[in-house]
Design an enzyme around this catalytic site. Structure first.
Site, PDB file in Angstrom:
ATOM      1  N   ARG A 147      40.592  35.183  37.879  1.00 41.61           N
ATOM      2  CA  ARG A 147      41.622  34.243  38.329  1.00 41.61           C
ATOM      3  C   ARG A 147      42.995  34.742  37.889  1.00 41.61           C
ATOM      4  NH1 ARG A 147      37.342  31.438  36.050  1.00 41.61           N
ATOM      5  NH2 ARG A 147      36.215  30.038  37.471  1.00 41.61           N
ATOM      6  N   LYS A 171      37.249  29.428  32.189  1.00 41.42           N
ATOM      7  CA  LYS A 171      37.252  27.980  32.009  1.00 41.42           C
ATOM      8  C   LYS A 171      36.301  27.576  30.884  1.00 41.42           C
ATOM      9  CE  LYS A 171      38.541  26.744  36.724  1.00 41.42           C
ATOM     10  NZ  LYS A 171      38.176  25.991  37.941  1.00 41.42           N
ATOM     11  N   HIS A 242      44.378  32.780  44.885  1.00 36.32           N
ATOM     12  CA  HIS A 242      42.960  33.163  44.755  1.00 36.32           C
ATOM     13  C   HIS A 242      42.500  34.126  45.851  1.00 36.32           C
ATOM     14  CE1 HIS A 242      41.744  31.129  41.292  1.00 36.32           C
ATOM     15  NE2 HIS A 242      41.229  30.023  41.783  1.00 36.32           N
ATOM     16  N   ARG A 245      40.707  37.207  44.757  1.00 43.83           N
ATOM     17  CA  ARG A 245      39.439  36.814  44.124  1.00 43.83           C
ATOM     18  C   ARG A 245      38.393  36.524  45.195  1.00 43.83           C
ATOM     19  NH1 ARG A 245      37.120  34.344  39.510  1.00 43.83           N
ATOM     20  NH2 ARG A 245      36.064  32.365  39.851  1.00 43.83           N
ATOM     21  N   HIS A 268      31.250  31.646  37.529  1.00 40.02           N
ATOM     22  CA  HIS A 268      30.814  30.361  38.069  1.00 40.02           C
ATOM     23  C   HIS A 268      29.621  29.840  37.267  1.00 40.02           C
ATOM     24  CE1 HIS A 268      32.571  31.297  42.328  1.00 40.02           C
ATOM     25  NE2 HIS A 268      33.472  30.838  41.496  1.00 40.02           N
ATOM     26  N   TYR A 277      30.530  32.122  49.516  1.00 42.82           N
ATOM     27  CA  TYR A 277      30.943  33.432  50.020  1.00 42.82           C
ATOM     28  C   TYR A 277      29.913  34.029  50.975  1.00 42.82           C
ATOM     29  CZ  TYR A 277      34.511  33.039  46.463  1.00 42.82           C
ATOM     30  OH  TYR A 277      35.565  32.587  45.704  1.00 42.82           O
TER      31      TYR A 277
END
Length: 296
Positions: A147, A171, A242, A245, A268, A277
């Protein structure tokens, strides 16, 4: 009401270790919720809130033209806040319980084709310190899929170019190790040796990417750079911070990468987030078929 929101934000920041962007999002959502309760429902304490007031708030947001994704996020913030109050024994029941989350339409992420990525990366070739920096940033984003906020937080201790990987804190303060290819390594080495010392000037800190004042480059600063480079490259697609990414993940899957490996590199928690995706690659295959098959 202000005190409860402040305490909740402090809890989410210190105890949960959430990112600044997530914390800011919670704060905005709860301030909007508080404003509605006070000025529309004439409620000035959270223990007076009932399920119907929250439902009316969601209808109010819908009438304002807010996107389903925004409403779903705001309800999630409200739920987390009321659950916090129950844990702290401020409330005895959760008024947001049993309220259905608005069904958000999932939008496929915008991605660049491999040819467009090449054009964008070539556009950033230059000899000025800022141009060398921009090249290094774009190559790094496309090489790793991190990110933009994660890239801005990278320090000297996080890059290990001789071993071919970077360490990224994502995160929830979760660490992940991501391999990096030779092209990005060369761009980073050039930046670190030639451009960063010039941009840094007399400043002393360990952040990798710096602005022309020698201070840490911000997410907003990068976004301005990306928009300008995209315009100069003649790319007309609607982009976001993004985009590289998304392109990283899509191009890996198109070329046969394992979904679990892509999930790990992206950081993730749930593989269903990564699976979007695969839908992008199917959509792109349909576009190629329609464009080139003689009887499409």
């Amino acid at each position: 009401m202000d005190t409860l929101i402040t305490d909740f934000i402090r809890y989410m920041k210190i105890e949960r270790g959430l990112s600044e962007n997530t914390i800011s999002s919670y704060q905005r959502d709860l301030k909007a919720y508080q404003h509605y309760l006070i000025h529309v429902e004439q409620i000035d304490t959270f223990d007076a809130v009932k399920r119907e007031e929250i439902r009316q708030f969601l209808y109010f947001l819908k009438d304002e033209g807010r996107a389903d994704t925004t409403i779903a996020r705001m309800l999630s913030s409200i739920r987390a806040f009321h659950q916090y109050q129950i844990r702290e024994q401020v409330l005895l029941h959760d008024p947001s319980d049993l309220i259905e989350m608005p069904k958000a339409q999932k939008k496929l992420p915008k991605v660049l084709s491999m040819e467009e990525v090449e054009v964008l990366l070539d556009q950033s070739n230059g000899t000025k310190p800022t141009e060398i920096r921009n090249k290094a940033m774009l190559e790094l984003l496309y090489a790793t899929g991190i990110r933009v906020s994660e890239m801005m937080d990278l320090t000297l201790d996080d890059i290990h170019l001789s071993m071919g990987f970077i360490r990224c804190i994502g995160k929830g303060n979760k660490e992940r190790i991501i391999p990096i290819g030779d092209t990005a390594i060369r761009a980073l080495e050039k930046y670190m040796q030639q451009a960063r010392p010039q941009l840094l000037k007399k400043n002393k800190h360990d952040f990798i990417f710096v602005n022309h004042y020698g201070k840490k480059l911000t997410r907003q600063g990068f976004w301005k750079i990306l928009k300008q480079l995209t315009k100069e490259a003649g790319i007309t697609k609607e982009l976001s911070p993004h985009t590289l990414r998304h392109s990283f993940a899509t191009h890996l899957l198109e070329n046969g990468a394992d979904l679990r490996a892509v999930q790990e590199m992206l950081g993730h928690v749930d593989i269903s987030t990564t699976q979007v995706y695969t839908h992008v690659t199917k959509t792109r295959l349909k576009d190629v078929y329609s464009q080139f098959h003689p009887r499409a």
